[in-house]
Write an enzyme that holds these catalytic residues in place. Sequence first.
Site, PDB file in Angstrom:
ATOM      1  N   LYS A 188      29.424  45.953  52.417  1.00 50.44           N
ATOM      2  CA  LYS A 188      30.734  45.751  53.042  1.00 50.44           C
ATOM      3  C   LYS A 188      30.774  46.419  54.425  1.00 50.44           C
ATOM      4  CE  LYS A 188      34.355  47.962  51.700  1.00 50.44           C
ATOM      5  NZ  LYS A 188      35.614  48.601  51.780  1.00 50.44           N
ATOM      6  N   ASP A 248      36.878  43.278  51.195  1.00 51.81           N
ATOM      7  CA  ASP A 248      37.514  44.502  50.701  1.00 51.81           C
ATOM      8  C   ASP A 248      38.555  44.103  49.650  1.00 51.81           C
ATOM      9  OD1 ASP A 248      39.666  43.460  52.047  1.00 51.81           O
ATOM     10  OD2 ASP A 248      40.145  45.292  53.133  1.00 51.81           O
TER      11      ASP A 248
END
Length: 231
Positions: free
Chosen positions: A141, A159
């Site tokens: 991420k 997210d």
Amino acid sequence: MARGNPAASPVRRRPPAAAKAAELARADEIFARLAAANPEPKSELEYVNPFTLLVAVVLSAQATDAGVNKATRALFAVADTPAKMAALGEAELAERIKTIGLFRTKAKNVVALSKLLVSAHAGEVPTDREALEALPGVGRKTANVVLNVAFGEPTLAVDTHVFRVANRIPLAEGKTPRQVEDGLLKIIPARFMRHAHHWLILHGRYVCRARAPACARCVIADLCRYKDKTV
Ligand code: SF4
């Protein structure tokens, strides 16, 4: 008495190719509207260069952007390069970021990644995923955010907001962030990839909120198939 074969009855379904085209057109319209509402979306994390962006993203795990910004304003004024951050040391850094959750682990990772950037990358943030993900505290991420925001790559970080919104609308359903990321990469039109990450995050943060989605002021309400939407 013989019953009719349900399989033989005419079923009004779109053939797969037409259904796929309709989904792509829907995704195109969704992003066209999000883009019209916010043509140049920006990260809400404050940073001054790729390195400080990387640090801010590492610090933002399980913390709010506002909380991270509060600590990093003063921090980046004294340590905006890997060499300066490494020189600060773990104890001093931990003291400066102690308002952020998990600050001890994060301080350890940030000092370690700063040292590695100095020793292995001439003090620069690498521009490839593999090298980024090899840095302490940096996962897929974080690498996606840095590649997208700092280097303009068409990557998409999933997210909590992106995950929820993608599953709700739905744009890409999945049980894991990686499944959602892969689904989104397939459906988001190339022309919207650069900013798709921010549009989805901001939509999730301010409109399609976890507990009370603001459907009444949602620009894509008519395209959303969430069963609990309120319009
Ligand atoms: S209509 Fe409601 S649930 Fe659907 S995307 Fe908009 S805010 Fe989210």
